[in-house]
Write a protein that holds these residues in place. Structure first.
Motif, PDB file in Angstrom:
ATOM      1  N   UNK A 244      -1.658 -16.544  15.561  1.00  5.41           N
ATOM      2  CA  UNK A 244      -1.349 -15.756  16.855  1.00  5.41           C
ATOM      3  C   UNK A 244      -0.687 -14.543  16.664  1.00  5.41           C
ATOM      4  N   UNK A 245      -1.352 -13.278  17.113  1.00  9.32           N
ATOM      5  CA  UNK A 245      -0.628 -12.341  16.810  1.00  9.32           C
ATOM      6  C   UNK A 245      -0.048 -11.602  18.099  1.00  9.32           C
ATOM      7  N   UNK A 246       1.444 -11.399  17.826  1.00 13.78           N
ATOM      8  CA  UNK A 246       1.915 -10.787  18.992  1.00 13.78           C
ATOM      9  C   UNK A 246       3.025  -9.905  18.373  1.00 13.78           C
ATOM     10  N   UNK A 247       3.011  -8.762  18.946  1.00 12.73           N
ATOM     11  CA  UNK A 247       3.964  -7.670  18.680  1.00 12.73           C
ATOM     12  C   UNK A 247       4.096  -7.317  17.244  1.00 12.73           C
ATOM     13  N   UNK A 248       3.048  -7.389  16.542  1.00  9.13           N
ATOM     14  CA  UNK A 248       2.822  -7.066  15.166  1.00  9.13           C
ATOM     15  C   UNK A 248       3.417  -8.197  14.309  1.00  9.13           C
ATOM     16  N   UNK A 249       3.585  -9.349  14.633  1.00 10.15           N
ATOM     17  CA  UNK A 249       3.935 -10.386  13.799  1.00 10.15           C
ATOM     18  C   UNK A 249       2.646 -11.424  13.770  1.00 10.15           C
TER      19      UNK A 249
ATOM     20  N   UNK B 209      13.819 -18.807  14.924  1.00  9.24           N
ATOM     21  CA  UNK B 209      13.281 -19.500  16.107  1.00  9.24           C
ATOM     22  C   UNK B 209      12.932 -18.068  16.985  1.00  9.24           C
ATOM     23  N   UNK B 210      11.885 -18.199  17.357  1.00  4.71           N
ATOM     24  CA  UNK B 210      11.225 -17.085  18.355  1.00  4.71           C
ATOM     25  C   UNK B 210      10.971 -17.716  19.694  1.00  4.71           C
ATOM     26  N   UNK B 211      11.809 -17.224  20.756  1.00  9.04           N
ATOM     27  CA  UNK B 211      11.758 -17.785  21.835  1.00  9.04           C
ATOM     28  C   UNK B 211      10.786 -17.012  22.984  1.00  9.04           C
ATOM     29  N   UNK B 212      10.226 -17.894  23.995  1.00 15.14           N
ATOM     30  CA  UNK B 212       9.464 -17.279  25.023  1.00 15.14           C
ATOM     31  C   UNK B 212       8.391 -16.455  24.817  1.00 15.14           C
ATOM     32  N   UNK B 213       7.598 -16.664  23.576  1.00 13.06           N
ATOM     33  CA  UNK B 213       6.276 -15.929  23.359  1.00 13.06           C
ATOM     34  C   UNK B 213       5.275 -16.205  24.310  1.00 13.06           C
ATOM     35  N   UNK B 214       4.583 -15.209  25.135  1.00 13.83           N
ATOM     36  CA  UNK B 214       3.855 -15.104  26.326  1.00 13.83           C
ATOM     37  C   UNK B 214       2.700 -15.028  25.301  1.00 13.83           C
ATOM     38  N   UNK B 215       1.764 -16.095  25.368  1.00 14.93           N
ATOM     39  CA  UNK B 215       0.477 -15.976  24.421  1.00 14.93           C
ATOM     40  C   UNK B 215      -0.806 -15.873  25.538  1.00 14.93           C
ATOM     41  N   UNK B 216      -1.512 -15.014  25.214  1.00 12.42           N
ATOM     42  CA  UNK B 216      -2.978 -14.870  25.936  1.00 12.42           C
ATOM     43  C   UNK B 216      -4.164 -15.296  25.014  1.00 12.42           C
ATOM     44  N   UNK B 217      -5.208 -15.608  25.622  1.00 10.61           N
ATOM     45  CA  UNK B 217      -6.399 -15.772  24.703  1.00 10.61           C
ATOM     46  C   UNK B 217      -6.760 -14.707  23.738  1.00 10.61           C
ATOM     47  N   UNK B 218      -6.486 -13.459  24.024  1.00  7.89           N
ATOM     48  CA  UNK B 218      -6.668 -12.153  23.203  1.00  7.89           C
ATOM     49  C   UNK B 218      -5.733 -12.256  21.723  1.00  7.89           C
ATOM     50  N   UNK B 219      -4.540 -13.045  22.002  1.00  9.09           N
ATOM     51  CA  UNK B 219      -3.778 -13.102  20.894  1.00  9.09           C
ATOM     52  C   UNK B 219      -3.962 -13.973  19.912  1.00  9.09           C
ATOM     53  N   UNK B 220      -5.160 -15.203  20.178  1.00  9.45           N
ATOM     54  CA  UNK B 220      -5.250 -16.200  19.307  1.00  9.45           C
ATOM     55  C   UNK B 220      -6.877 -16.055  18.394  1.00  9.45           C
ATOM     56  N   UNK B 221      -6.308 -16.492  17.265  1.00 10.25           N
ATOM     57  CA  UNK B 221      -7.658 -16.510  16.344  1.00 10.25           C
ATOM     58  C   UNK B 221      -7.743 -17.809  15.681  1.00 10.25           C
ATOM     59  N   UNK B 222      -8.810 -18.572  15.785  1.00 13.32           N
ATOM     60  CA  UNK B 222      -9.032 -19.670  15.023  1.00 13.32           C
ATOM     61  C   UNK B 222      -9.891 -19.354  13.828  1.00 13.32           C
ATOM     62  N   UNK B 223      -9.145 -19.898  12.594  1.00 16.46           N
ATOM     63  CA  UNK B 223      -9.866 -19.606  11.103  1.00 16.46           C
ATOM     64  C   UNK B 223      -9.817 -20.802  10.468  1.00 16.46           C
ATOM     65  N   UNK B 224     -10.507 -20.224   9.279  1.00 16.59           N
ATOM     66  CA  UNK B 224     -10.825 -21.395   8.163  1.00 16.59           C
ATOM     67  C   UNK B 224     -11.967 -22.116   8.164  1.00 16.59           C
ATOM     68  N   UNK B 225     -12.475 -22.451   7.144  1.00 14.80           N
ATOM     69  CA  UNK B 225     -13.562 -23.349   6.892  1.00 14.80           C
ATOM     70  C   UNK B 225     -13.812 -24.614   8.111  1.00 14.80           C
ATOM     71  N   UNK B 226     -12.822 -25.071   8.133  1.00 12.91           N
ATOM     72  CA  UNK B 226     -12.666 -26.312   9.170  1.00 12.91           C
ATOM     73  C   UNK B 226     -12.216 -25.860  10.437  1.00 12.91           C
ATOM     74  N   UNK B 227     -11.945 -24.531  10.874  1.00 13.76           N
ATOM     75  CA  UNK B 227     -11.513 -24.098  12.143  1.00 13.76           C
ATOM     76  C   UNK B 227     -10.302 -24.994  12.645  1.00 13.76           C
ATOM     77  N   UNK B 228      -9.330 -24.988  11.564  1.00 15.12           N
ATOM     78  CA  UNK B 228      -8.307 -25.826  11.961  1.00 15.12           C
ATOM     79  C   UNK B 228      -6.922 -25.020  11.383  1.00 15.12           C
ATOM     80  N   UNK B 229      -7.244 -23.584  11.469  1.00 14.59           N
ATOM     81  CA  UNK B 229      -6.037 -22.853  11.195  1.00 14.59           C
ATOM     82  C   UNK B 229      -6.026 -21.781  12.292  1.00 14.59           C
ATOM     83  N   UNK B 230      -4.856 -21.490  12.938  1.00 19.52           N
ATOM     84  CA  UNK B 230      -4.737 -20.740  14.022  1.00 19.52           C
ATOM     85  C   UNK B 230      -3.654 -19.552  13.670  1.00 19.52           C
TER      86      UNK B 230
END
Length: 93
Positions: free
Chosen positions: A33-38, A10-31
């Motif tokens: 989120x890259x934060x602090x090297x994870x 469990x990772x709590x209180x992750x602050x996510x910005x648009x720049x942290x998000x990448x939508x992937x996959x042929x169906x664009x249904x995989x997300x």
């Protein structure tokens, strides 16, 4: 004899910005989120993708299973998201 269940993290209180998000996959249904090297990954994540697209900044708690991804000589820790909770979508620092 039963085996041990795979541990959850469990990772709590992750602050996510648009720049942290990448939508992937042929169906664009995989997300991813890259934060602090994870990398936090969720497959078949249309609901989460919609929620992330509707908020410019979001704070979440994430529960998932740990993994290591090695690709093109780079090794990255990742967590496969099993469940998540949006804490709020308007946070301030």
């Amino acid at each position: 004899m039963q085996g041990n269940n795979e541990p959850m993290i469990c990772v709590e209180s992750i602050h996510i910005f648009k720049s942290d998000i990448q939508v992937m996959g042929a169906n664009k249904d995989t997300v991813k989120i890259t934060k602090n090297g994870i990398a936090y990954m969720k497959f078949h994540a249309t609901d989460l993708i919609e929620e992330l697209n509707n908020n410019s900044n979001i704070c979440m708690n994430i529960v998932g299973k740990a993994n290591v991804n090695t690709w093109m000589g780079n090794t990255t820790p990742q967590i496969f998201i099993e469940d998540y909770e949006v804490i709020n979508d308007l946070f301030s620092f």
